[in-house]
Design a protein around this motif. Structure first.
Motif, short mmCIF file in Angstrom:
data_model
loop_
_atom_site.label_atom_id
_atom_site.label_comp_id
_atom_site.label_asym_id
_atom_site.label_seq_id
_atom_site.Cartn_x
_atom_site.Cartn_y
_atom_site.Cartn_z
N GLY A 39 0.84 -1.19 0.00
CA GLY A 39 0.00 0.00 0.00
C GLY A 39 0.86 1.23 0.00
N GLU A 40 0.44 2.25 0.72
CA GLU A 40 1.22 3.48 0.77
C GLU A 40 2.39 3.31 1.73
OE1 GLU A 40 -1.43 3.34 4.05
OE2 GLU A 40 -2.02 3.31 1.96
N GLY A 41 3.55 3.78 1.32
CA GLY A 41 4.73 3.69 2.17
C GLY A 41 5.26 2.28 2.29
N CYS A 42 6.22 2.12 3.16
CA CYS A 42 6.78 0.78 3.36
C CYS A 42 6.08 0.12 4.54
CB CYS A 42 8.28 0.85 3.58
SG CYS A 42 8.74 1.76 5.07
N SER A 43 6.10 -1.17 4.56
CA SER A 43 5.52 -1.89 5.68
C SER A 43 6.32 -3.16 5.89
CB SER A 43 4.05 -2.20 5.44
OG SER A 43 3.90 -3.18 4.46
N HIS A 44 6.10 -3.76 7.02
CA HIS A 44 6.77 -5.01 7.36
C HIS A 44 5.72 -6.06 7.68
CE1 HIS A 44 10.07 -2.20 7.73
NE2 HIS A 44 10.87 -3.25 7.57
N SER A 45 6.07 -7.30 7.40
CA SER A 45 5.17 -8.42 7.62
C SER A 45 5.87 -9.50 8.40
CB SER A 45 4.71 -9.00 6.28
OG SER A 45 4.00 -8.07 5.53
N VAL A 46 5.08 -10.39 8.94
CA VAL A 46 5.58 -11.58 9.60
C VAL A 46 5.06 -12.78 8.82
CG1 VAL A 46 5.59 -12.93 11.73
CG2 VAL A 46 5.64 -10.43 11.83
N LYS A 47 5.97 -13.63 8.39
CA LYS A 47 5.64 -14.80 7.58
C LYS A 47 5.45 -16.00 8.49
CE LYS A 47 7.74 -17.59 3.92
NZ LYS A 47 8.92 -17.68 3.03
N VAL A 48 4.30 -16.68 8.34
CA VAL A 48 4.03 -17.91 9.09
C VAL A 48 3.49 -18.96 8.12
CG1 VAL A 48 3.56 -16.76 11.29
CG2 VAL A 48 1.69 -17.21 9.75
N SER A 49 3.68 -20.21 8.47
CA SER A 49 3.20 -21.29 7.61
C SER A 49 1.68 -21.35 7.62
CB SER A 49 3.77 -22.63 8.05
OG SER A 49 3.21 -23.02 9.29
N GLN A 50 1.15 -21.98 6.60
CA GLN A 50 -0.30 -22.07 6.46
C GLN A 50 -0.94 -22.77 7.66
OE1 GLN A 50 -1.63 -24.42 3.13
NE2 GLN A 50 -3.63 -23.46 3.11
N ARG A 51 -0.31 -23.83 8.12
CA ARG A 51 -0.91 -24.60 9.22
C ARG A 51 -0.82 -23.88 10.56
NH1 ARG A 51 4.13 -26.97 8.67
NH2 ARG A 51 5.24 -27.22 10.63
N SER A 52 0.04 -22.85 10.66
CA SER A 52 0.24 -22.14 11.92
C SER A 52 -0.69 -20.96 12.13
CB SER A 52 1.68 -21.63 12.01
OG SER A 52 2.59 -22.70 11.99
N LEU A 53 -1.40 -20.53 11.11
CA LEU A 53 -2.18 -19.29 11.23
C LEU A 53 -3.22 -19.31 12.35
CD1 LEU A 53 -2.57 -16.41 10.13
CD2 LEU A 53 -4.42 -17.34 8.75
N PRO A 54 -4.04 -20.35 12.49
CA PRO A 54 -5.05 -20.31 13.58
C PRO A 54 -4.41 -20.14 14.96
CG PRO A 54 -5.57 -22.06 12.03
CD PRO A 54 -4.21 -21.55 11.66
N ASP A 55 -3.33 -20.89 15.22
CA ASP A 55 -2.64 -20.76 16.51
C ASP A 55 -2.01 -19.38 16.63
OD1 ASP A 55 -3.31 -23.35 17.25
OD2 ASP A 55 -1.46 -24.19 16.43
N ALA A 56 -1.43 -18.87 15.55
CA ALA A 56 -0.79 -17.56 15.56
C ALA A 56 -1.80 -16.47 15.91
CB ALA A 56 -0.14 -17.27 14.22
N LEU A 57 -2.99 -16.53 15.34
CA LEU A 57 -4.01 -15.52 15.63
C LEU A 57 -4.44 -15.56 17.09
CD1 LEU A 57 -6.15 -15.65 12.37
CD2 LEU A 57 -4.46 -13.93 13.05
N ARG A 58 -4.53 -16.76 17.67
CA ARG A 58 -4.88 -16.88 19.09
C ARG A 58 -3.78 -16.27 19.97
NH1 ARG A 58 -7.42 -21.54 17.28
NH2 ARG A 58 -5.58 -22.86 17.45
N VAL A 59 -2.52 -16.55 19.63
CA VAL A 59 -1.40 -15.99 20.39
C VAL A 59 -1.41 -14.48 20.31
CG1 VAL A 59 1.13 -15.78 20.41
CG2 VAL A 59 0.06 -18.04 20.18
N LEU A 60 -1.63 -13.94 19.12
CA LEU A 60 -1.62 -12.48 18.95
C LEU A 60 -2.77 -11.82 19.69
CD1 LEU A 60 -0.56 -12.18 15.21
CD2 LEU A 60 0.85 -11.97 17.27
N GLU A 61 -3.92 -12.47 19.71
CA GLU A 61 -5.06 -11.92 20.45
C GLU A 61 -4.74 -11.84 21.94
OE1 GLU A 61 -9.73 -12.92 21.32
OE2 GLU A 61 -8.81 -13.71 19.51
N ARG A 62 -4.15 -12.90 22.48
CA ARG A 62 -3.79 -12.90 23.91
C ARG A 62 -2.72 -11.86 24.22
NH1 ARG A 62 -3.34 -19.27 24.48
NH2 ARG A 62 -2.11 -18.74 22.69
N ALA A 63 -1.84 -11.58 23.25
CA ALA A 63 -0.77 -10.60 23.46
C ALA A 63 -1.20 -9.18 23.11
CB ALA A 63 0.45 -11.00 22.62
N ALA A 64 -2.45 -9.00 22.74
CA ALA A 64 -3.00 -7.69 22.36
C ALA A 64 -2.24 -7.09 21.18
CB ALA A 64 -3.03 -6.75 23.54
N LEU A 65 -1.87 -7.93 20.23
CA LEU A 65 -1.21 -7.49 19.00
C LEU A 65 -2.15 -7.79 17.84
CD1 LEU A 65 2.31 -8.98 19.71
CD2 LEU A 65 1.74 -6.54 19.62
#
Length: 84
Positions: A39-65
């Motif tokens: 999009g506009e400007g630069c941005s950074h991303s975090v790459k995770v495997s396809q099978r890890s996304l559901p767990d990753a979203l739960r972890v991020l929700e608990r960490a308020a990220l």
């Protein structure tokens, strides 16, 4: 191999996101977002495997990220946004 890119608001957010995921045992790598999704400007991303996304979203929700956007790779190398 299919993977997800969790787009973050800043490099610091991406580093915090990756650290939270790594502490939970989820392999995560910080990278600059491809121009096609940055999009506009630069941005950074975090790459995770396809099978890890559901767990990753739960972890991020608990960490308020909260991710800005999430994309999955398509077979042709392009990216498709995933609705949260």
């Amino acid at each position: 191999m299919l993977y997800y890119l969790i787009v973050c608001r800043s490099l610091t957010d991406a580093q915090r996101t990756a650290a939270a995921l790594e502490r939970a045992g989820i392999t995560a790598r910080v990278l600059r977002s491809p121009k096609s999704i940055a999009g506009e400007g630069c941005s950074h991303s975090v790459k995770v495997s396809q099978r890890s996304l559901p767990d990753a979203l739960r972890v991020l929700e608990r960490a308020a990220l909260s991710p800005k956007r999430i994309f999955i790779t398509a077979g042709d190398g392009s990216y498709q946004e995933v609705e949260l």
